[in-house]
Design a protein around this motif. Sequence first.
Motif, PDB file in Angstrom:
ATOM      1  N   PHE A 143     -28.820 -88.896 154.996  1.00  0.00           N
ATOM      2  CA  PHE A 143     -29.905 -88.824 155.972  1.00  0.00           C
ATOM      3  C   PHE A 143     -30.501 -90.201 156.231  1.00  0.00           C
ATOM      4  O   PHE A 143     -30.772 -90.554 157.371  1.00  0.00           O
ATOM      5  CB  PHE A 143     -30.975 -87.835 155.506  1.00  0.00           C
ATOM      6  CG  PHE A 143     -30.573 -86.408 155.721  1.00  0.00           C
ATOM      7  CD1 PHE A 143     -30.264 -85.962 157.004  1.00  0.00           C
ATOM      8  CD2 PHE A 143     -30.471 -85.525 154.680  1.00  0.00           C
ATOM      9  CE1 PHE A 143     -29.874 -84.655 157.229  1.00  0.00           C
ATOM     10  CE2 PHE A 143     -30.078 -84.211 154.883  1.00  0.00           C
ATOM     11  CZ  PHE A 143     -29.780 -83.786 156.159  1.00  0.00           C
ATOM     12  N   GLU A 144     -30.699 -90.971 155.166  1.00  0.00           N
ATOM     13  CA  GLU A 144     -31.219 -92.320 155.379  1.00  0.00           C
ATOM     14  C   GLU A 144     -30.291 -93.097 156.302  1.00  0.00           C
ATOM     15  O   GLU A 144     -30.730 -93.846 157.157  1.00  0.00           O
ATOM     16  CB  GLU A 144     -31.360 -93.074 154.048  1.00  0.00           C
ATOM     17  CG  GLU A 144     -32.604 -92.715 153.252  1.00  0.00           C
ATOM     18  CD  GLU A 144     -33.879 -93.344 153.818  1.00  0.00           C
ATOM     19  OE1 GLU A 144     -33.808 -94.035 154.845  1.00  0.00           O
ATOM     20  OE2 GLU A 144     -34.944 -93.118 153.216  1.00  0.00           O
ATOM     21  N   PHE A 145     -28.993 -92.879 156.119  1.00  0.00           N
ATOM     22  CA  PHE A 145     -28.049 -93.589 156.974  1.00  0.00           C
ATOM     23  C   PHE A 145     -28.179 -93.145 158.431  1.00  0.00           C
ATOM     24  O   PHE A 145     -28.169 -93.962 159.344  1.00  0.00           O
ATOM     25  CB  PHE A 145     -26.607 -93.396 156.490  1.00  0.00           C
ATOM     26  CG  PHE A 145     -25.624 -94.053 157.400  1.00  0.00           C
ATOM     27  CD1 PHE A 145     -25.411 -95.424 157.334  1.00  0.00           C
ATOM     28  CD2 PHE A 145     -24.969 -93.337 158.392  1.00  0.00           C
ATOM     29  CE1 PHE A 145     -24.566 -96.054 158.214  1.00  0.00           C
ATOM     30  CE2 PHE A 145     -24.112 -93.962 159.276  1.00  0.00           C
ATOM     31  CZ  PHE A 145     -23.903 -95.328 159.180  1.00  0.00           C
ATOM     32  N   TRP A 155     -27.882 -99.870 150.432  1.00  0.00           N
ATOM     33  CA  TRP A 155     -26.763 -98.956 150.188  1.00  0.00           C
ATOM     34  C   TRP A 155     -26.062 -99.336 148.891  1.00  0.00           C
ATOM     35  O   TRP A 155     -25.694 -98.457 148.104  1.00  0.00           O
ATOM     36  CB  TRP A 155     -25.769 -98.971 151.347  1.00  0.00           C
ATOM     37  CG  TRP A 155     -26.456 -98.902 152.669  1.00  0.00           C
ATOM     38  CD1 TRP A 155     -26.459 -99.861 153.639  1.00  0.00           C
ATOM     39  CD2 TRP A 155     -27.268 -97.832 153.177  1.00  0.00           C
ATOM     40  NE1 TRP A 155     -27.213 -99.459 154.704  1.00  0.00           N
ATOM     41  CE2 TRP A 155     -27.717 -98.225 154.464  1.00  0.00           C
ATOM     42  CE3 TRP A 155     -27.659 -96.597 152.675  1.00  0.00           C
ATOM     43  CZ2 TRP A 155     -28.541 -97.413 155.243  1.00  0.00           C
ATOM     44  CZ3 TRP A 155     -28.474 -95.794 153.460  1.00  0.00           C
ATOM     45  CH2 TRP A 155     -28.901 -96.199 154.725  1.00  0.00           C
ATOM     46  N   VAL A 195     -34.234 -82.627 151.224  1.00  0.00           N
ATOM     47  CA  VAL A 195     -33.382 -83.082 150.123  1.00  0.00           C
ATOM     48  C   VAL A 195     -34.242 -83.373 148.896  1.00  0.00           C
ATOM     49  O   VAL A 195     -33.916 -82.981 147.770  1.00  0.00           O
ATOM     50  CB  VAL A 195     -32.594 -84.340 150.535  1.00  0.00           C
ATOM     51  CG1 VAL A 195     -31.781 -84.862 149.370  1.00  0.00           C
ATOM     52  CG2 VAL A 195     -31.698 -84.053 151.724  1.00  0.00           C
ATOM     53  N   ILE A 232     -27.693 -97.986 145.997  1.00  0.00           N
ATOM     54  CA  ILE A 232     -27.402 -96.560 145.758  1.00  0.00           C
ATOM     55  C   ILE A 232     -26.078 -96.410 145.014  1.00  0.00           C
ATOM     56  O   ILE A 232     -25.972 -95.665 144.044  1.00  0.00           O
ATOM     57  CB  ILE A 232     -27.352 -95.793 147.095  1.00  0.00           C
ATOM     58  CG1 ILE A 232     -28.699 -95.890 147.793  1.00  0.00           C
ATOM     59  CG2 ILE A 232     -26.972 -94.345 146.879  1.00  0.00           C
ATOM     60  CD1 ILE A 232     -28.705 -95.386 149.215  1.00  0.00           C
ATOM     61  N   GLU A 278     -35.964 -83.937 157.156  1.00  0.00           N
ATOM     62  CA  GLU A 278     -34.659 -83.721 156.523  1.00  0.00           C
ATOM     63  C   GLU A 278     -34.655 -84.298 155.108  1.00  0.00           C
ATOM     64  O   GLU A 278     -34.127 -83.694 154.179  1.00  0.00           O
ATOM     65  CB  GLU A 278     -33.520 -84.364 157.325  1.00  0.00           C
ATOM     66  CG  GLU A 278     -33.251 -83.725 158.675  1.00  0.00           C
ATOM     67  CD  GLU A 278     -34.104 -84.313 159.779  1.00  0.00           C
ATOM     68  OE1 GLU A 278     -34.905 -85.237 159.503  1.00  0.00           O
ATOM     69  OE2 GLU A 278     -33.980 -83.854 160.934  1.00  0.00           O
ATOM     70  N   LEU A 279     -35.260 -85.469 154.973  1.00  0.00           N
ATOM     71  CA  LEU A 279     -35.316 -86.087 153.651  1.00  0.00           C
ATOM     72  C   LEU A 279     -36.260 -85.325 152.730  1.00  0.00           C
ATOM     73  O   LEU A 279     -35.998 -85.196 151.545  1.00  0.00           O
ATOM     74  CB  LEU A 279     -35.790 -87.530 153.774  1.00  0.00           C
ATOM     75  CG  LEU A 279     -34.668 -88.543 153.880  1.00  0.00           C
ATOM     76  CD1 LEU A 279     -35.220 -89.910 154.157  1.00  0.00           C
ATOM     77  CD2 LEU A 279     -33.847 -88.558 152.595  1.00  0.00           C
ATOM     78  N   LEU A 285     -34.441 -91.777 145.016  1.00  0.00           N
ATOM     79  CA  LEU A 285     -33.915 -90.567 144.375  1.00  0.00           C
ATOM     80  C   LEU A 285     -32.826 -90.902 143.368  1.00  0.00           C
ATOM     81  O   LEU A 285     -32.747 -90.297 142.301  1.00  0.00           O
ATOM     82  CB  LEU A 285     -33.382 -89.600 145.433  1.00  0.00           C
ATOM     83  CG  LEU A 285     -34.413 -88.628 145.993  1.00  0.00           C
ATOM     84  CD1 LEU A 285     -33.807 -87.811 147.108  1.00  0.00           C
ATOM     85  CD2 LEU A 285     -34.937 -87.711 144.905  1.00  0.00           C
ATOM     86  N   ALA A 323     -29.422 -87.603 150.260  1.00  0.00           N
ATOM     87  CA  ALA A 323     -30.510 -88.471 150.711  1.00  0.00           C
ATOM     88  C   ALA A 323     -29.927 -89.705 151.391  1.00  0.00           C
ATOM     89  O   ALA A 323     -30.434 -90.168 152.410  1.00  0.00           O
ATOM     90  CB  ALA A 323     -31.371 -88.869 149.520  1.00  0.00           C
ATOM     91  N   MET A 324     -28.833 -90.219 150.845  1.00  0.00           N
ATOM     92  CA  MET A 324     -28.221 -91.402 151.438  1.00  0.00           C
ATOM     93  C   MET A 324     -27.712 -91.086 152.847  1.00  0.00           C
ATOM     94  O   MET A 324     -27.875 -91.889 153.758  1.00  0.00           O
ATOM     95  CB  MET A 324     -27.077 -91.908 150.570  1.00  0.00           C
ATOM     96  CG  MET A 324     -26.520 -93.215 151.068  1.00  0.00           C
ATOM     97  SD  MET A 324     -25.079 -93.733 150.151  1.00  0.00           S
ATOM     98  CE  MET A 324     -23.842 -92.754 150.952  1.00  0.00           C
ATOM     99  N   ASN A 349     -36.285 -97.179 150.962  1.00  0.00           N
ATOM    100  CA  ASN A 349     -35.206 -96.230 151.226  1.00  0.00           C
ATOM    101  C   ASN A 349     -35.287 -95.071 150.213  1.00  0.00           C
ATOM    102  O   ASN A 349     -35.127 -95.262 149.008  1.00  0.00           O
ATOM    103  CB  ASN A 349     -33.878 -96.979 151.096  1.00  0.00           C
ATOM    104  CG  ASN A 349     -32.697 -96.135 151.492  1.00  0.00           C
ATOM    105  OD1 ASN A 349     -32.604 -94.967 151.117  1.00  0.00           O
ATOM    106  ND2 ASN A 349     -31.789 -96.709 152.256  1.00  0.00           N
ATOM    107  N   SER A 350     -35.536 -93.868 150.719  1.00  0.00           N
ATOM    108  CA  SER A 350     -35.731 -92.714 149.827  1.00  0.00           C
ATOM    109  C   SER A 350     -34.514 -92.436 148.961  1.00  0.00           C
ATOM    110  O   SER A 350     -34.645 -91.937 147.850  1.00  0.00           O
ATOM    111  CB  SER A 350     -36.003 -91.453 150.624  1.00  0.00           C
ATOM    112  OG  SER A 350     -36.950 -91.677 151.598  1.00  0.00           O
ATOM    113  N   ALA A 351     -33.327 -92.744 149.486  1.00  0.00           N
ATOM    114  CA  ALA A 351     -32.124 -92.458 148.714  1.00  0.00           C
ATOM    115  C   ALA A 351     -32.068 -93.370 147.488  1.00  0.00           C
ATOM    116  O   ALA A 351     -31.628 -92.947 146.418  1.00  0.00           O
ATOM    117  CB  ALA A 351     -30.885 -92.651 149.583  1.00  0.00           C
ATOM    118  N   TYR A 381     -30.804 -91.978 159.924  1.00  0.00           N
ATOM    119  CA  TYR A 381     -32.015 -92.572 160.505  1.00  0.00           C
ATOM    120  C   TYR A 381     -31.761 -94.033 160.849  1.00  0.00           C
ATOM    121  O   TYR A 381     -32.177 -94.534 161.890  1.00  0.00           O
ATOM    122  CB  TYR A 381     -33.189 -92.523 159.523  1.00  0.00           C
ATOM    123  CG  TYR A 381     -33.584 -91.145 159.057  1.00  0.00           C
ATOM    124  CD1 TYR A 381     -33.514 -90.055 159.912  1.00  0.00           C
ATOM    125  CD2 TYR A 381     -34.041 -90.936 157.772  1.00  0.00           C
ATOM    126  CE1 TYR A 381     -33.881 -88.800 159.484  1.00  0.00           C
ATOM    127  CE2 TYR A 381     -34.416 -89.681 157.332  1.00  0.00           C
ATOM    128  CZ  TYR A 381     -34.330 -88.616 158.187  1.00  0.00           C
ATOM    129  OH  TYR A 381     -34.690 -87.365 157.757  1.00  0.00           O
TER     130      TYR A 381
END
Lengths: 785, 435
Positions: free
Chosen positions: B79-81, A217, A301, A220, A297-298, A257, B76-77, A252-254, B83
């Motif tokens: 949704f990742e959260f 996190w 996005v 990000i 869902e990802l 991205l 994206a964050m 982590n995809s976020a 999950y």
Amino acid sequence: MTDSKYFTTTKKGEIFELKAELNSDKKEKKKEAVKKVIASMTVGKDVSALFPDVVNCMQTDNLELKKLVYLYLMNYAKSQPDMAIMAVNTFVKDCEDPNPLIRALAVRTMGCIRVDKITEYLCEPLRKCLKDEDPYVRKTAAVCVAKLHDINAQLVEDQGFLDTLKDLISDSNPMVVANAVAALSEIAESHPSSNLLDLNPQSINKLLTALNECTEWGQIFILDCLANYTPKDDREAQSICERVTPRLSHANSAVVLSAVKVLMKFMEMLSKDLDYYGTLLKKLAPPLVTLLSAEPELQYVALRNINLIVQKRPEILKHEMKVFFVKYNDPIYVKLEKLDIMIRLASQANIAQVLAELKEYATEVDVDFVRKAVRAIGRCAIKVEQSAERCVSTLLDLIQTKVNYVVQEAIVVIKDIFRKYPNKYESVIATLCENLDSLDEPEARAAMIWIVGEYAERIDNADELLESFLEGFHDESTQVQLQLLTAIVKLFLKKPTETQELVQQVLSLATQIGDPSFGAPPAAAVPARLGAPISSGLSDLFDLTSGVGTLSGSYVAPKAVWLPAMKAKGLEISGTFTRQVGSISMDLQLTNKALQVMTDFAIQFNRNSFGLAPAAPLQVHAPLSPNQTVETSLPLNTVGSVMKMEPLNNLQVAVKNNIDVFYFSTLYPLHILFVEDGKMDRQMFLATWKDIPNENEAQFQIRDCALNAETVSSKLQSSNIFTIAKRNVEGQDMLYQSLKLTNGIWVLAELRIQPGNTSFMLSLKCRAPEVSQHVYQAYETILKN
Amino acid sequence: MIGGLFIYNHKGEVLISRVYRDDIGRNAVDAFRVNVIHARQQVRSPVTNIARTSFFHVKRSNIWLAAVTKQNVNAAMVFEFLYKMCDVMAAYFGKISEENIKNNFVLIYELLDEILDFGYPQNSETGALKTFITQQGIKSQVLTKEEQSQITSQVTGQIGWRREGIKYRRNELFLDVLESVNLLMSPQGQVLSAHVSGRVVMKSYLSGMPECKFGMNDKIVIEKQGKGTADETSKSGKQSIAIDDCTFHQCVRLSKFDSERSISFIPPDGEFELMRYRTTKDIILPFRVIPLVREVGRTKLEVKVVIKSNFKPSLLAQKIEVRIPTPLNTSGVQVICMKGKAKYKASENAIVWKIKRMAGMKESQISAEIELLPTNDKKKWARPPISMNFEVPFAPSGLKVRYLKVFEPKLNYSDHDVIKWVRYIGRSGIYETRC
């Protein structure tokens, strides 16, 4: 032990019982009672009456109980500010606790209690916690500054917390750095001017170091913050890119991205000849493709982001078309997004594959998806000329399936293909005509009618076909009525002898659609309701481009027929509006189609929304003999009497000559009312923008406009829409503009232009929100001509 | 950032509601229920905007989790959260069900307090969380000062996923290479798209803070190493595979992978997913499906499907299932198959053909006659693809684990003392042949 029993207390006198239990001496019973309170709170029951009793339980060394009480406090403190003060002492004491978990808990909770008096007491403990020896406390305190800022920004500045927060960016612990970055970014957002996140190569370096070490996190937060930084030269940009690329392999995809976002932005600064540029481009594709195997869902996005990426840099994914093929079990939202990207990536190289796929999709179950797939085939035809023929034959195959909505959609797109490639595919018209009866959607009917009108000379029974639509003329939607009108007139021009009756029939039908409440004489009602669209439809036929680009740079619409000769005993009036250097005029063209000479012209306006009135009498010097045309310009002013019209820009006009008085009404483009001194001061703009309530904001999309920001500015400026400031946010150009109407109404605009994207976003703010729609139309007209 | 987090049951009743931001009110809870859970039409997007508020939702069985915000957040964050939130809950109390959530609501609130602060996600590694949030009340009050600071440094530290002082009598590790092979084939046998998405799952029971290094037959690495001895390149070159892309658990040092392509890490204790990868080249497609559909008049279909296994005869594929879709107006089906059992399942509109085991390089066939009810429905039957399920004991991508070395500098055990197990399982992902 299960907690679910707490959800099932619904008996009467519950609050009273809870009160007793909360005040019990037994610790276990107390805890049970608090749990019940929290459960009731969750399901939405009001348990605020228990406030003092719950707060009394706060003084405990049982951490679980303490957390529950804090949760309660966060929910209800605002409704009971006076009693919330009772909690302050415990908070302050807890902030000094030897256990770092408790210190952090106290400072975390205190920041969530939005009561002024508590906030005052928060400052001292927060100051200490920001410098705490334990990183867990510091990372919690960093977020608490953002919380406090949300409650009382002034206090945070006065107390110097912002500086302490900035210092935390150099903290030894990566998570503290990440939270400090997150907090600063959020605070900076509410002070766009303040240079709070003063990023320089040194602080960037610190962030990049923390990036390798902090939680997913935290990465990000840091990456999103980096995306707002502008490197000073290409070398710095490259070195940041080099250090960000490893993040593309994060699970982590976020994180992936956010890294892509940073790279996409900084790539702008790199020279395309650089080897590194090519390497970087190659590195971007695989992680983006991998995102498509993430959870749905990802994927959604990711696809939305990829859609933007392929618009900006189609080369990245040009070889990856296959991964965007739709899978049978994809959720519908993933399917629709994939379809969009497929069209964007379609090129001559892969069109055969794409078409084969689209044809498959067109036989699926979901109606929306199928329609979009059919549309996509049409878009391919228009995008890739070589494929047009194949697309048309695919569409014909689909029409043969006779599935109603497929057929309708196919006809709509075939019409577009005809318009793009005229006189190439008429051989299919016969097949289309067979399906005439099954069309029940206005858009499809209108498309079919357009086709019949356009190719009337090749369709033997064109008149019969069109006539068949006339029967239910009044039940059709406006779109179909207009198209029918245009098509029949086209037919008339091509085969004047046989179809005169048909024309008269349609015109008489069209004139019957007067809106009685409108109050205009029936003869004028047609142009009133159908005015603008009819003329635009007719301009297909008549070459009316005379007015464009004359006089000033301001856009002048071609003259349109306002009053057809049939309605005015042989007098045909067409005209347009212009504005040059502060004066408005109405340019008219009068044609005499009658057999007698016309004289004694005069003109008068009804009261209207902006007080438009003739500033001089209508000048027609000599008598107008049959088949003669005269052009004249009528100066206008805006000092006439005002009455709000519907629509706002409606103008009712009466013209008199020796034969009779004729009425018609027309819509004037709003930009003739934009005055020369419409440039607002910057500060004034900011203040006004904030001052106008958000409800007054209207958003519009201007589609298919391929101009860049400069051209847009200068085009608009020549029509007195002034650009006050320009800003580049995340690769988008934001233009801030103002304009003033003749009656002193200011309109503020924010125009968002994305390079490579042909749709612009226009946000308008105005104290009189009803003008927004018309201002938007003015933008459309100016930008598209 | 995230303004609030709600959990609902299938009826739309709130089980958990935690609000982090002032701009999210109680009405947001109802707005989501009315507009999404109770919506008449099927939900068509995981993101819903209602009155300038965005709702991000995921569903786990019949439980809805929704994150709410009024800001422009990193979707994206979020949704990742969500999950991650599910993973954390599952690690604490197993399946995410209404009952489990109600039974653990205090725990969930505690977790939500810890892993989201003012809507910012914080450390959410279960390994770290379990050191101070437990189901049996809070441990930390009886902790010594040293233990406390150990917890906090772990939660905020660089190795947030592992605690110090883990001891095992027997140092052991298990590696599972799990692949799912995906295929879309045209009726003529042309591969429209094929890819393998694989995961390397590791279960580690290792003492101390072991430094691990993982190696596989990655083409790039092998080519790099093979430069010295040309002989070796030609030998191993065939076996190496081209990996399109891979992602790693956060314990892997990404910068090292980027520069040297070596995979080094200190593993979390217990089970975790070390890496995910994707390959598209030289995939071994374990089965080939050859469909033949013939329409005999308007009321009859003849279907013949042949499957061929394409791997070493010594290996056995298991749990083979072929699903042949039938039109909606099917009135009766007659099936003949050489091997296994086949049944027409009217409720699923498909013929399901199951074979328990099948060796490599074999072939099997099914024929069916489908009787159709005459309809005047103009809509043509969409002919959904024939899909297949199976499990094979090898990796269809060709990936091989070359080594997993363990170093623990402080404790007295060496790489040789660690017992290692490796297993390969290839499963069908979406394995479809159009007919």
